[in-house]
Design a protein around this motif. Structure first.
Motif, PDB file in Angstrom:
ATOM      1  N   ARG A   1      48.670  38.544  -6.605  1.00  0.00           N
ATOM      2  CA  ARG A   1      49.578  39.686  -6.526  1.00  0.00           C
ATOM      3  C   ARG A   1      49.847  39.969  -5.066  1.00  0.00           C
ATOM      4  O   ARG A   1      49.008  39.697  -4.197  1.00  0.00           O
ATOM      5  CB  ARG A   1      48.952  40.939  -7.151  1.00  0.00           C
ATOM      6  N   THR A   2      51.001  40.545  -4.776  1.00  0.00           N
ATOM      7  CA  THR A   2      51.385  40.904  -3.422  1.00  0.00           C
ATOM      8  C   THR A   2      51.520  42.420  -3.331  1.00  0.00           C
ATOM      9  O   THR A   2      52.098  43.045  -4.221  1.00  0.00           O
ATOM     10  CB  THR A   2      52.723  40.229  -3.045  1.00  0.00           C
ATOM     11  N   PHE A   3      50.964  42.988  -2.243  1.00  0.00           N
ATOM     12  CA  PHE A   3      50.992  44.430  -2.027  1.00  0.00           C
ATOM     13  C   PHE A   3      51.543  44.724  -0.642  1.00  0.00           C
ATOM     14  O   PHE A   3      51.319  43.963   0.298  1.00  0.00           O
ATOM     15  CB  PHE A   3      49.582  45.023  -2.134  1.00  0.00           C
ATOM     16  N   ASP A   4      52.242  45.859  -0.491  1.00  0.00           N
ATOM     17  CA  ASP A   4      52.656  46.269   0.853  1.00  0.00           C
ATOM     18  C   ASP A   4      51.563  47.138   1.466  1.00  0.00           C
ATOM     19  O   ASP A   4      50.709  47.676   0.761  1.00  0.00           O
ATOM     20  CB  ASP A   4      54.016  46.972   0.838  1.00  0.00           C
ATOM     21  N   THR A   5      51.588  47.261   2.775  1.00  0.00           N
ATOM     22  CA  THR A   5      50.515  47.976   3.477  1.00  0.00           C
ATOM     23  C   THR A   5      50.455  49.448   3.080  1.00  0.00           C
ATOM     24  O   THR A   5      49.370  50.014   2.975  1.00  0.00           O
ATOM     25  CB  THR A   5      50.686  47.865   5.006  1.00  0.00           C
ATOM     26  N   ASP A   6      51.608  50.072   2.826  1.00  0.00           N
ATOM     27  CA  ASP A   6      51.597  51.485   2.452  1.00  0.00           C
ATOM     28  C   ASP A   6      50.822  51.709   1.154  1.00  0.00           C
ATOM     29  O   ASP A   6      50.090  52.687   1.017  1.00  0.00           O
ATOM     30  CB  ASP A   6      53.024  52.022   2.292  1.00  0.00           C
ATOM     31  N   THR A   7      50.957  50.803   0.194  1.00  0.00           N
ATOM     32  CA  THR A   7      50.260  50.939  -1.076  1.00  0.00           C
ATOM     33  C   THR A   7      48.746  50.894  -0.883  1.00  0.00           C
ATOM     34  O   THR A   7      48.017  51.664  -1.494  1.00  0.00           O
ATOM     35  CB  THR A   7      50.685  49.809  -2.043  1.00  0.00           C
ATOM     36  N   LEU A   8      48.283  50.002  -0.005  1.00  0.00           N
ATOM     37  CA  LEU A   8      46.845  49.813   0.176  1.00  0.00           C
ATOM     38  C   LEU A   8      46.214  50.826   1.126  1.00  0.00           C
ATOM     39  O   LEU A   8      45.070  51.226   0.944  1.00  0.00           O
ATOM     40  CB  LEU A   8      46.555  48.398   0.662  1.00  0.00           C
ATOM     41  N   PHE A   9      46.945  51.250   2.156  1.00  0.00           N
ATOM     42  CA  PHE A   9      46.359  52.119   3.183  1.00  0.00           C
ATOM     43  C   PHE A   9      46.613  53.609   2.953  1.00  0.00           C
ATOM     44  O   PHE A   9      46.096  54.443   3.676  1.00  0.00           O
ATOM     45  CB  PHE A   9      46.871  51.727   4.569  1.00  0.00           C
ATOM     46  N   THR A  10      47.414  53.964   1.956  1.00  0.00           N
ATOM     47  CA  THR A  10      47.691  55.371   1.682  1.00  0.00           C
ATOM     48  C   THR A  10      46.729  55.875   0.621  1.00  0.00           C
ATOM     49  O   THR A  10      46.615  55.297  -0.457  1.00  0.00           O
ATOM     50  CB  THR A  10      49.150  55.561   1.205  1.00  0.00           C
ATOM     51  N   GLN A  11      46.035  56.952   0.951  1.00  0.00           N
ATOM     52  CA  GLN A  11      45.118  57.565  -0.006  1.00  0.00           C
ATOM     53  C   GLN A  11      45.522  59.019  -0.191  1.00  0.00           C
ATOM     54  O   GLN A  11      45.873  59.707   0.760  1.00  0.00           O
ATOM     55  CB  GLN A  11      43.675  57.469   0.487  1.00  0.00           C
ATOM     56  N   LYS A  12      45.469  59.453  -1.440  1.00  0.00           N
ATOM     57  CA  LYS A  12      45.824  60.836  -1.753  1.00  0.00           C
ATOM     58  C   LYS A  12      44.563  61.647  -1.957  1.00  0.00           C
ATOM     59  O   LYS A  12      43.612  61.187  -2.576  1.00  0.00           O
ATOM     60  CB  LYS A  12      46.689  60.893  -3.005  1.00  0.00           C
ATOM     61  N   ASN A  13      44.574  62.876  -1.430  1.00  0.00           N
ATOM     62  CA  ASN A  13      43.438  63.766  -1.652  1.00  0.00           C
ATOM     63  C   ASN A  13      43.632  64.517  -2.964  1.00  0.00           C
ATOM     64  O   ASN A  13      44.616  64.297  -3.677  1.00  0.00           O
ATOM     65  CB  ASN A  13      43.236  64.707  -0.455  1.00  0.00           C
ATOM     66  N   GLN A  14      42.738  65.423  -3.278  1.00  0.00           N
ATOM     67  CA  GLN A  14      42.793  66.145  -4.553  1.00  0.00           C
ATOM     68  C   GLN A  14      44.018  67.042  -4.665  1.00  0.00           C
ATOM     69  O   GLN A  14      44.435  67.382  -5.764  1.00  0.00           O
ATOM     70  CB  GLN A  14      41.516  66.966  -4.729  1.00  0.00           C
ATOM     71  N   MET A  15      44.594  67.418  -3.551  1.00  0.00           N
ATOM     72  CA  MET A  15      45.787  68.273  -3.544  1.00  0.00           C
ATOM     73  C   MET A  15      47.060  67.440  -3.683  1.00  0.00           C
ATOM     74  O   MET A  15      48.152  67.979  -3.719  1.00  0.00           O
ATOM     75  CB  MET A  15      45.842  69.081  -2.253  1.00  0.00           C
ATOM     76  N   GLY A  16      46.921  66.095  -3.686  1.00  0.00           N
ATOM     77  CA  GLY A  16      48.081  65.221  -3.822  1.00  0.00           C
ATOM     78  C   GLY A  16      48.722  64.842  -2.503  1.00  0.00           C
ATOM     79  O   GLY A  16      49.759  64.186  -2.472  1.00  0.00           O
ATOM     80  N   GLN A  17      48.114  65.278  -1.389  1.00  0.00           N
ATOM     81  CA  GLN A  17      48.660  64.949  -0.078  1.00  0.00           C
ATOM     82  C   GLN A  17      48.220  63.538   0.311  1.00  0.00           C
ATOM     83  O   GLN A  17      47.060  63.173   0.151  1.00  0.00           O
ATOM     84  CB  GLN A  17      48.183  65.950   0.971  1.00  0.00           C
ATOM     85  N   ALA A  18      49.161  62.778   0.860  1.00  0.00           N
ATOM     86  CA  ALA A  18      48.888  61.390   1.240  1.00  0.00           C
ATOM     87  C   ALA A  18      48.436  61.295   2.689  1.00  0.00           C
ATOM     88  O   ALA A  18      48.956  61.994   3.550  1.00  0.00           O
ATOM     89  CB  ALA A  18      50.130  60.542   1.034  1.00  0.00           C
ATOM     90  N   THR A  19      47.448  60.454   2.933  1.00  0.00           N
ATOM     91  CA  THR A  19      46.947  60.182   4.281  1.00  0.00           C
ATOM     92  C   THR A  19      46.972  58.685   4.502  1.00  0.00           C
ATOM     93  O   THR A  19      46.537  57.915   3.639  1.00  0.00           O
ATOM     94  CB  THR A  19      45.493  60.678   4.429  1.00  0.00           C
ATOM     95  N   LEU A  20      47.488  58.263   5.658  1.00  0.00           N
ATOM     96  CA  LEU A  20      47.510  56.846   6.000  1.00  0.00           C
ATOM     97  C   LEU A  20      46.200  56.507   6.707  1.00  0.00           C
ATOM     98  O   LEU A  20      45.902  57.050   7.763  1.00  0.00           O
ATOM     99  CB  LEU A  20      48.701  56.525   6.903  1.00  0.00           C
ATOM    100  N   MET A  21      45.403  55.658   6.101  1.00  0.00           N
ATOM    101  CA  MET A  21      44.080  55.291   6.617  1.00  0.00           C
ATOM    102  C   MET A  21      44.193  54.139   7.617  1.00  0.00           C
ATOM    103  O   MET A  21      45.115  53.334   7.550  1.00  0.00           O
ATOM    104  CB  MET A  21      43.163  54.866   5.465  1.00  0.00           C
ATOM    105  N   ASP A  22      43.221  54.059   8.557  1.00  0.00           N
ATOM    106  CA  ASP A  22      43.159  52.937   9.498  1.00  0.00           C
ATOM    107  C   ASP A  22      42.385  51.761   8.911  1.00  0.00           C
ATOM    108  O   ASP A  22      42.599  50.614   9.285  1.00  0.00           O
ATOM    109  CB  ASP A  22      42.494  53.362  10.809  1.00  0.00           C
TER     110      ASP A  22
END
Length: 165
Positions: free
Chosen positions: A117-138
Protein backbone atom coordinates in the motif's frame (compact mmCIF):
# COMPACT_ATOMS: atom_id res chain seq x y z
CA UNK A 1 46.34 -55.01 7.27
CA UNK A 2 42.60 -55.37 6.79
CA UNK A 3 42.01 -54.75 10.50
CA UNK A 4 43.78 -51.41 10.24
CA UNK A 5 41.76 -50.48 7.16
CA UNK A 6 38.38 -51.29 8.73
CA UNK A 7 39.23 -49.42 11.94
CA UNK A 8 39.81 -46.24 9.91
CA UNK A 9 36.49 -46.69 8.15
CA UNK A 10 34.71 -46.99 11.49
CA UNK A 11 36.27 -43.79 12.76
CA UNK A 12 35.23 -41.91 9.63
CA UNK A 13 31.68 -43.27 9.90
CA UNK A 14 31.50 -42.33 13.59
CA UNK A 15 32.81 -38.84 12.79
CA UNK A 16 30.22 -38.44 10.02
CA UNK A 17 27.37 -39.57 12.30
CA UNK A 18 28.60 -37.17 15.00
CA UNK A 19 28.75 -34.27 12.53
CA UNK A 20 25.21 -34.95 11.26
CA UNK A 21 23.87 -35.22 14.82
CA UNK A 22 25.57 -31.97 15.83
CA UNK A 23 24.17 -30.27 12.74
CA UNK A 24 20.63 -31.41 13.54
CA UNK A 25 20.93 -30.22 17.13
CA UNK A 26 22.16 -26.83 15.92
CA UNK A 27 19.26 -26.52 13.47
CA UNK A 28 16.64 -27.29 16.09
CA UNK A 29 18.01 -24.46 18.24
CA UNK A 30 17.41 -21.93 15.44
CA UNK A 31 14.19 -19.95 15.25
CA UNK A 32 12.28 -20.10 12.00
CA UNK A 33 12.44 -16.65 10.37
CA UNK A 34 9.19 -14.70 10.27
CA UNK A 35 7.82 -13.20 7.06
CA UNK A 36 9.17 -9.76 6.17
CA UNK A 37 7.50 -6.36 5.99
CA UNK A 38 9.20 -3.57 4.05
CA UNK A 39 8.98 0.23 4.09
CA UNK A 40 10.19 2.13 1.02
CA UNK A 41 10.62 5.89 0.81
CA UNK A 42 12.11 7.15 -2.43
CA UNK A 43 15.08 4.87 -3.13
CA UNK A 44 15.49 3.79 0.51
CA UNK A 45 14.01 0.46 1.60
CA UNK A 46 14.20 -1.26 4.96
CA UNK A 47 12.86 -4.73 5.69
CA UNK A 48 12.28 -6.35 9.01
CA UNK A 49 11.10 -9.59 10.53
CA UNK A 50 8.31 -9.41 13.09
CA UNK A 51 9.14 -7.45 16.22
CA UNK A 52 10.65 -9.67 18.93
CA UNK A 53 7.90 -11.54 20.78
CA UNK A 54 5.19 -10.21 18.45
CA UNK A 55 4.61 -13.12 16.07
CA UNK A 56 2.10 -15.89 16.77
CA UNK A 57 3.26 -18.17 13.90
CA UNK A 58 -0.27 -18.72 12.63
CA UNK A 59 -2.05 -18.17 15.94
CA UNK A 60 -3.60 -15.01 17.34
CA UNK A 61 -1.54 -13.10 19.90
CA UNK A 62 -2.82 -13.05 23.48
CA UNK A 63 -4.41 -9.73 24.43
CA UNK A 64 -1.61 -8.90 26.91
CA UNK A 65 1.07 -9.70 24.30
CA UNK A 66 -0.77 -7.62 21.71
CA UNK A 67 -0.97 -4.60 24.03
CA UNK A 68 2.72 -4.90 24.87
CA UNK A 69 3.60 -5.20 21.17
CA UNK A 70 1.53 -2.16 20.21
CA UNK A 71 3.53 -0.01 22.63
CA UNK A 72 6.93 -1.04 21.21
CA UNK A 73 8.94 1.54 19.32
CA UNK A 74 12.05 -0.48 18.46
CA UNK A 75 11.73 -0.67 14.67
CA UNK A 76 14.16 0.36 11.97
CA UNK A 77 14.20 4.08 11.14
CA UNK A 78 13.51 5.72 7.77
CA UNK A 79 13.68 9.45 6.99
CA UNK A 80 10.74 10.88 5.04
CA UNK A 81 10.86 14.17 3.17
CA UNK A 82 7.88 16.49 2.78
CA UNK A 83 5.49 15.23 0.13
CA UNK A 84 7.20 11.86 -0.29
CA UNK A 85 5.16 8.70 -0.60
CA UNK A 86 5.68 5.87 1.89
CA UNK A 87 5.22 2.40 0.45
CA UNK A 88 4.61 -0.46 2.85
CA UNK A 89 4.86 -3.99 1.54
CA UNK A 90 4.39 -7.43 3.03
CA UNK A 91 5.13 -10.97 1.91
CA UNK A 92 2.23 -12.84 0.28
CA UNK A 93 1.94 -15.05 3.38
CA UNK A 94 0.92 -11.95 5.38
CA UNK A 95 -1.32 -10.58 2.61
CA UNK A 96 -3.23 -13.87 2.41
CA UNK A 97 -4.68 -13.44 5.91
CA UNK A 98 -4.99 -9.63 5.72
CA UNK A 99 -3.11 -6.75 7.33
CA UNK A 100 -3.54 -3.14 8.48
CA UNK A 101 -1.26 -0.21 9.31
CA UNK A 102 -1.42 1.77 12.54
CA UNK A 103 0.54 5.01 13.07
CA UNK A 104 -0.60 6.64 16.30
CA UNK A 105 -4.09 5.48 15.31
CA UNK A 106 -5.72 3.56 12.49
CA UNK A 107 -4.45 4.55 9.06
CA UNK A 108 -6.45 2.16 6.89
CA UNK A 109 -10.26 1.95 6.98
CA UNK A 110 -10.18 -1.85 6.64
CA UNK A 111 -7.68 -4.72 6.24
CA UNK A 112 -6.18 -5.42 2.83
CA UNK A 113 -5.02 -8.58 1.09
CA UNK A 114 -2.72 -6.66 -1.27
CA UNK A 115 1.02 -7.09 -0.89
CA UNK A 116 1.67 -3.34 -0.67
CA UNK A 117 0.00 0.00 0.00
CA UNK A 118 1.11 3.58 -0.58
CA UNK A 119 0.56 6.38 1.95
CA UNK A 120 1.23 10.11 1.85
CA UNK A 121 3.22 11.73 4.65
CA UNK A 122 0.24 13.72 5.96
CA UNK A 123 -1.72 10.51 6.59
CA UNK A 124 1.11 8.94 8.59
CA UNK A 125 2.46 11.97 10.48
CA UNK A 126 -0.85 13.63 11.42
CA UNK A 127 -2.29 12.61 14.76
CA UNK A 128 -5.57 13.81 16.20
CA UNK A 129 -6.07 14.45 19.89
CA UNK A 130 -9.28 13.73 21.80
CA UNK A 131 -10.70 17.12 20.81
CA UNK A 132 -10.24 16.25 17.11
CA UNK A 133 -7.42 18.73 16.57
CA UNK A 134 -4.69 17.55 14.21
CA UNK A 135 -0.98 17.78 15.05
CA UNK A 136 1.83 17.15 12.58
CA UNK A 137 4.39 14.91 14.31
CA UNK A 138 8.16 14.87 13.64
CA UNK A 139 8.43 11.13 14.39
CA UNK A 140 5.92 8.32 14.22
CA UNK A 141 6.04 4.57 14.75
CA UNK A 142 4.28 2.69 11.97
CA UNK A 143 3.03 -0.76 12.94
CA UNK A 144 2.07 -3.36 10.36
CA UNK A 145 -0.37 -5.84 11.91
CA UNK A 146 -1.10 -9.20 10.34
CA UNK A 147 -4.65 -10.29 11.10
CA UNK A 148 -6.31 -13.67 11.49
CA UNK A 149 -10.12 -13.39 11.56
CA UNK A 150 -9.83 -9.91 13.06
CA UNK A 151 -7.23 -10.85 15.69
CA UNK A 152 -3.58 -9.74 15.63
CA UNK A 153 -1.29 -12.53 14.50
CA UNK A 154 1.98 -10.62 14.08
CA UNK A 155 3.43 -7.09 14.25
CA UNK A 156 6.26 -5.29 12.49
CA UNK A 157 7.44 -1.85 13.64
CA UNK A 158 9.14 0.93 11.69
CA UNK A 159 10.05 4.42 12.88
CA UNK A 160 9.52 7.26 10.43
CA UNK A 161 11.20 10.63 10.93
CA UNK A 162 10.38 13.76 8.98
CA UNK A 163 13.43 14.98 7.10
CA UNK A 164 13.64 18.75 7.41
CA UNK A 165 16.20 19.21 4.59
Amino acid sequence: MTALFSRGKGRRAAAAVGAVTLGLVALTACDKPTPLATVTVGSTSVSSEATDGCFGDGKALDKSVMEKCLSKKDGKTVKVGAGEKVRIGVEPKIADTGWVVVAGGPVMPEPTNNTYRTFDTDTLFTQKNQMGQATLMDKVTVTVIELNKGEAKGMWHFNLERDGS
